[in-house]
Design a protein around this motif. Structure first.
Motif, PDB file in Angstrom:
ATOM      1  N   SER A 285       0.857  -1.183   0.000  1.00  0.00           N
ATOM      2  CA  SER A 285       0.000   0.000   0.000  1.00  0.00           C
ATOM      3  C   SER A 285       0.894   1.234   0.000  1.00  0.00           C
ATOM      4  O   SER A 285       2.009   1.209   0.506  1.00  0.00           O
ATOM      5  CB  SER A 285      -0.937   0.005   1.211  1.00  0.00           C
ATOM      6  N   TYR A 286       0.380   2.296  -0.594  1.00  0.00           N
ATOM      7  CA  TYR A 286       1.214   3.497  -0.665  1.00  0.00           C
ATOM      8  C   TYR A 286       0.391   4.764  -0.570  1.00  0.00           C
ATOM      9  O   TYR A 286      -0.793   4.789  -0.874  1.00  0.00           O
ATOM     10  CB  TYR A 286       2.052   3.504  -1.950  1.00  0.00           C
ATOM     11  N   ASP A 287       1.054   5.816  -0.108  1.00  0.00           N
ATOM     12  CA  ASP A 287       0.515   7.169  -0.082  1.00  0.00           C
ATOM     13  C   ASP A 287       1.638   8.047  -0.624  1.00  0.00           C
ATOM     14  O   ASP A 287       2.628   8.297   0.067  1.00  0.00           O
ATOM     15  CB  ASP A 287       0.127   7.560   1.341  1.00  0.00           C
TER      16      ASP A 287
ATOM     17  N   ALA B  26       2.772  11.609  -2.499  1.00  0.00           N
ATOM     18  CA  ALA B  26       2.309  12.988  -2.614  1.00  0.00           C
ATOM     19  C   ALA B  26       2.356  13.538  -4.040  1.00  0.00           C
ATOM     20  O   ALA B  26       1.526  14.361  -4.410  1.00  0.00           O
ATOM     21  CB  ALA B  26       3.141  13.884  -1.695  1.00  0.00           C
TER      22      ALA B  26
ATOM     23  N   ARG C 218       3.844   8.866  -8.021  1.00  0.00           N
ATOM     24  CA  ARG C 218       2.755   7.909  -7.810  1.00  0.00           C
ATOM     25  C   ARG C 218       2.555   7.047  -9.052  1.00  0.00           C
ATOM     26  O   ARG C 218       2.404   5.830  -8.976  1.00  0.00           O
ATOM     27  CB  ARG C 218       1.464   8.633  -7.436  1.00  0.00           C
TER      28      ARG C 218
ATOM     29  N   SER D   6       3.091   3.075  -9.249  1.00  0.00           N
ATOM     30  CA  SER D   6       1.954   2.262  -9.668  1.00  0.00           C
ATOM     31  C   SER D   6       2.319   1.389 -10.869  1.00  0.00           C
ATOM     32  O   SER D   6       2.004   0.193 -10.902  1.00  0.00           O
ATOM     33  CB  SER D   6       0.782   3.181 -10.013  1.00  0.00           C
TER      34      SER D   6
ATOM     35  N   TYR E  59      -7.257   1.326  -4.990  1.00  0.00           N
ATOM     36  CA  TYR E  59      -6.571   2.384  -5.728  1.00  0.00           C
ATOM     37  C   TYR E  59      -5.093   2.506  -5.377  1.00  0.00           C
ATOM     38  O   TYR E  59      -4.272   2.755  -6.233  1.00  0.00           O
ATOM     39  CB  TYR E  59      -7.271   3.733  -5.527  1.00  0.00           C
ATOM     40  N   SER E  60      -4.735   2.333  -4.140  1.00  0.00           N
ATOM     41  CA  SER E  60      -3.321   2.451  -3.758  1.00  0.00           C
ATOM     42  C   SER E  60      -2.824   1.181  -3.072  1.00  0.00           C
ATOM     43  O   SER E  60      -1.960   1.235  -2.203  1.00  0.00           O
ATOM     44  CB  SER E  60      -3.118   3.664  -2.850  1.00  0.00           C
TER      45      SER E  60
ATOM     46  N   ASP F  60       6.360  10.782   1.264  1.00  0.00           N
ATOM     47  CA  ASP F  60       5.683   9.561   0.824  1.00  0.00           C
ATOM     48  C   ASP F  60       5.816   8.442   1.852  1.00  0.00           C
ATOM     49  O   ASP F  60       6.679   8.486   2.728  1.00  0.00           O
ATOM     50  CB  ASP F  60       6.293   9.061  -0.488  1.00  0.00           C
ATOM     51  N   GLN F  61       4.946   7.442   1.685  1.00  0.00           N
ATOM     52  CA  GLN F  61       5.056   6.239   2.505  1.00  0.00           C
ATOM     53  C   GLN F  61       4.568   5.037   1.695  1.00  0.00           C
ATOM     54  O   GLN F  61       3.530   5.110   1.025  1.00  0.00           O
ATOM     55  CB  GLN F  61       4.220   6.344   3.775  1.00  0.00           C
TER      56      GLN F  61
END
Length: 94
Positions: free
Chosen positions: A8-10, A12, A17, A21, A33-34, A62-63
């Protein structure tokens, strides 16, 4: 023995991104979605992916989380609902 991860990612930045992806899509299916379920053939491949992801992110903004999924965990997987989120399909233009 293959290694399966829930990633999973977040992220910015839109460009980062998208790059992350695209990378994850080469190794597994997008399930949210993530979130991706990624399967890699060896532990070395897992380490390589981790290194690549580490280089792509901005550590302050980011993470990315990688959760290893074991065979017992996968055998107890429950999916509620039929919606599929696959956004990419392999195809050939002739």
């Amino acid at each position: 023995m293959p290694h399966t991860l829930l990633v999973s990612y977040d992220i910015a930045d839109d460009d980062r991104r998208s790059e992350i992806s695209d990378l994850l899509a080469t190794h597994g299916a997008r399930v949210q979605y993530s979130v991706f379920e990624v399967t890699l053939p060896t532990k070395k491949a897992v380490q390589h992916l981790r290194g690549t992801l580490r280089r792509l992110i901005d550590r302050d903004e980011d993470q990315i989380r990688l959760y290893p999924l074991t065979a017992p965990t996968l055998s107890e997987l429950v999916i509620l609902g039929n919606r599929r989120l696959e956004e990419r399909a392999d195809f050939w233009i002739v």
